[in-house]
Design a protein around this motif. Sequence first.
Motif, short mmCIF file in Angstrom:
data_model
loop_
_atom_site.label_atom_id
_atom_site.label_comp_id
_atom_site.label_asym_id
_atom_site.label_seq_id
_atom_site.Cartn_x
_atom_site.Cartn_y
_atom_site.Cartn_z
N UNK A 79 0.84 -1.20 0.00
CA UNK A 79 0.00 0.00 0.00
C UNK A 79 0.88 1.24 0.00
N UNK A 80 0.57 2.18 -0.90
CA UNK A 80 1.35 3.42 -0.98
C UNK A 80 0.92 4.39 0.11
N UNK A 81 1.65 5.51 0.22
CA UNK A 81 1.31 6.51 1.22
C UNK A 81 -0.01 7.22 0.93
N UNK A 134 14.76 -0.19 1.76
CA UNK A 134 13.99 -0.64 2.91
C UNK A 134 14.41 0.15 4.15
N UNK A 135 13.46 0.67 4.90
CA UNK A 135 13.79 1.44 6.10
C UNK A 135 12.55 1.68 6.94
N UNK A 136 12.59 2.72 7.76
CA UNK A 136 11.41 3.06 8.56
C UNK A 136 11.47 4.53 8.93
N UNK A 137 10.32 5.11 9.20
CA UNK A 137 10.23 6.56 9.36
C UNK A 137 10.89 7.08 10.63
N UNK A 164 4.33 2.57 10.76
CA UNK A 164 4.37 3.31 9.50
C UNK A 164 3.09 3.07 8.70
N UNK A 165 2.05 3.74 9.10
CA UNK A 165 0.79 3.68 8.36
C UNK A 165 0.94 4.53 7.09
N UNK A 204 6.26 5.80 -0.94
CA UNK A 204 6.34 5.03 0.29
C UNK A 204 5.41 3.83 0.22
N UNK A 205 5.86 2.71 0.73
CA UNK A 205 5.06 1.48 0.69
C UNK A 205 5.03 0.82 2.06
#
Length: 212
Positions: A59-61, A80-83, A122-123, A140-141
Motif C-alpha cells: 500500500x502506498x502513502x 527498505x527502512x522506517x520513518x 508506519x501507516x 512510500x510502501x
Amino acid sequence: MTSTPTEVPSPGRRIGTTVATACLVLVLLGVAVMLIWPRTVQTAINNTVSPIGGPFTLTTQTGAKLSDADLRGKPFAVFFGFTRCPEVCPTTLWETTEALKSLGPDADKLRVLFISVDPTRDTPEFMARYLQSFDSRITGLTGTEADVAAVGKEYRIYYKKVPTEDGDYTMDHTATIFLMGAEGQFKGTISYGEDMAIRLRKLRNLIAGAAA
C-alpha cells in the motif's frame, strides 16, 4: 638350433612409459575440464543462487495498492527502512532526492520505492507526512507484517526489531538500495554513503537499461 632371447624392457623404460601414459591422461582430463567446467559452474550458480526481487503487493502513502506488475516498463530503485530511523533512512532519502534533482528530466524515467520494515507504526498516513520532506517521486510502501516479510524475503534483506531502554524499539535493517530493471530484473546496488558521482552513474546506467 639357437633360440633368440626375448628382450625384457628395463625398469627405467617401463617407468618412462607409465609416466608418459599418465601425462597423456592428465592432459586429456585437463582439456575435458576446460570444456565442461564453465557450463557446469554456471548451471550450479543458476540452480543455487536465488534471484533478488519478486512479486509483491503493498500500500502506498496515498492508500492505493501497488504491485510489482504495476512497475513493469520502467526501472526502479528500492530502499527498505522506517520513518523513525535516526540517521540511515533520512540520509539515504535525502541523497536520493539530490540524485533525482541531478538527473534532470531523466529522473522521470525512474521510480523510487521506500518500503517500511516497521509497518505497525508506519501507516500510509504517517508515511505521507514523513515523505513530504523528500522528492515527491519517492513512493512510500507499507502493508501487514506478513506483506513486508514476504517482500523482504524476495529481496533477501535483513531486518529486526530491537528493544530500547525506554521501553520502545528501533529497527536494524539492510541499508542497501536495490536497482531493478524495467522487467523487474536485478541490476545492481547502491551502498549506504556511496559517492554521489558513483550513485549518479549507476542510476543513469539503470535508466539506460545497462547493468549498474
